[in-house]
Motif scaffolding. Structure first.
Motif, PDB file in Angstrom:
ATOM      1  N   LEU A  72      31.651  39.277  11.714  1.00 47.35           N
ATOM      2  CA  LEU A  72      31.288  38.085  10.952  1.00 47.35           C
ATOM      3  C   LEU A  72      29.893  38.250  10.364  1.00 47.35           C
ATOM      4  CD1 LEU A  72      32.442  35.369  13.511  1.00 47.35           C
ATOM      5  CD2 LEU A  72      33.699  36.217  11.531  1.00 47.35           C
ATOM      6  N   ASP A  73      29.694  37.669   9.201  1.00 46.84           N
ATOM      7  CA  ASP A  73      28.362  37.647   8.589  1.00 46.84           C
ATOM      8  C   ASP A  73      27.787  36.252   8.760  1.00 46.84           C
ATOM      9  OD1 ASP A  73      28.264  40.268   7.603  1.00 46.84           O
ATOM     10  OD2 ASP A  73      29.483  39.708   5.869  1.00 46.84           O
ATOM     11  N   PHE A  74      26.534  36.205   9.165  1.00 44.25           N
ATOM     12  CA  PHE A  74      25.852  34.933   9.301  1.00 44.25           C
ATOM     13  C   PHE A  74      24.704  34.895   8.307  1.00 44.25           C
ATOM     14  CE2 PHE A  74      27.701  35.755  13.437  1.00 44.25           C
ATOM     15  CZ  PHE A  74      28.333  34.560  13.707  1.00 44.25           C
ATOM     16  N   LYS A  76      21.188  34.633   6.979  1.00 43.95           N
ATOM     17  CA  LYS A  76      19.934  34.925   7.679  1.00 43.95           C
ATOM     18  C   LYS A  76      19.178  33.651   8.038  1.00 43.95           C
ATOM     19  CE  LYS A  76      16.897  37.928   9.031  1.00 43.95           C
ATOM     20  NZ  LYS A  76      17.059  38.594  10.273  1.00 43.95           N
ATOM     21  N   HIS A 136      23.624  40.265  18.806  1.00 45.65           N
ATOM     22  CA  HIS A 136      23.769  40.891  17.484  1.00 45.65           C
ATOM     23  C   HIS A 136      25.089  40.483  16.831  1.00 45.65           C
ATOM     24  CE1 HIS A 136      20.270  43.351  16.911  1.00 45.65           C
ATOM     25  NE2 HIS A 136      20.477  44.090  17.993  1.00 45.65           N
ATOM     26  N   GLY A 139      24.718  37.303  15.048  1.00 39.86           N
ATOM     27  CA  GLY A 139      23.770  37.166  13.957  1.00 39.86           C
ATOM     28  C   GLY A 139      22.303  37.300  14.318  1.00 39.86           C
ATOM     29  N   ASP A 141      18.858  39.222  15.370  1.00 41.15           N
ATOM     30  CA  ASP A 141      18.305  40.532  15.045  1.00 41.15           C
ATOM     31  C   ASP A 141      16.884  40.605  15.569  1.00 41.15           C
ATOM     32  OD1 ASP A 141      18.257  43.106  14.101  1.00 41.15           O
ATOM     33  OD2 ASP A 141      18.915  42.577  12.097  1.00 41.15           O
TER      34      ASP A 141
END
Length: 167
Positions: A72-74, A76, A136, A139, A141
């Motif tokens: 999945l992309d979250f 930023k 991670h 999302g 980092d």
């Protein structure tokens, strides 16, 4: 659901170790507000295999301790506007009935080396690395100091609540 694939032969892992590592993953996700059925793949490898995976996927030809491959992309800004995320996932995030979060590749050989270097247990190091990797997948980092501080605090909070202490 946590799928486990042990592809290394350097360290024999028993059922208790596997149970505790899986519990660290499950607890981390619940702590982050994941309340839907999920899927995470956990792969145990040695240093040679993780070096190859690191080289193939990141262009970095060296061993590392853990790699995360999120599905999945979250955005930023969503991750760090509030110190901790409360992840809620509707049906658009689900694959069938499960939320497919991604893959964790853990070098048990590197975890053992680091447990000795940091003077704590192998279990503590392995659990720390899977909690780190779960964050991670969600999302988090650590590319700048603010992100790193937030992520480290969250890792320690989860491990403390699991009563997995530094020796």
């Amino acid at each position: 659901m946590i799928y486990l694939d042990d592809r290394q032969e350097k360290y024999k892992v028993d059922e208790d170790f596997i149970k505790q590592v899986k519990n660290a993953i499950d607890f981390s996700l619940k702590k982050e507000g994941v309340s839907v059925p999920y899927e995470v793949s956990l792969l145990f490898v040695d240093n040679e295999e993780i070096r190859k995976i690191n080289s193939d996927n990141r262009g970095i030809d060296k061993e590392t301790d853990v790699l995360s491959f999120p599905m999945l992309d979250f955005p930023k800004d969503k991750v760090y506007k509030d110190v901790y995320l409360n992840h809620s996932f509707d049906a658009t995030f689900l694959d069938g009935e499960e939320l497919v979060l991604g893959d964790i590749v853990l070098s048990l050989e590197k975890a053992m080396e680091q447990s000795k270097e940091f003077n704590h247990s192998f279990l503590r190091e392995a659990c720390y690395l899977v909690v780190h990797s779960v964050l991670h997948l969600l999302g988090y980092d650590h590319m700048d100091e603010e992100e790193k501080k937030v992520m480290r605090e969250r890792e320690e909070e989860v491990l403390d609540e699991l009563n997995i202490k530094r020796d």
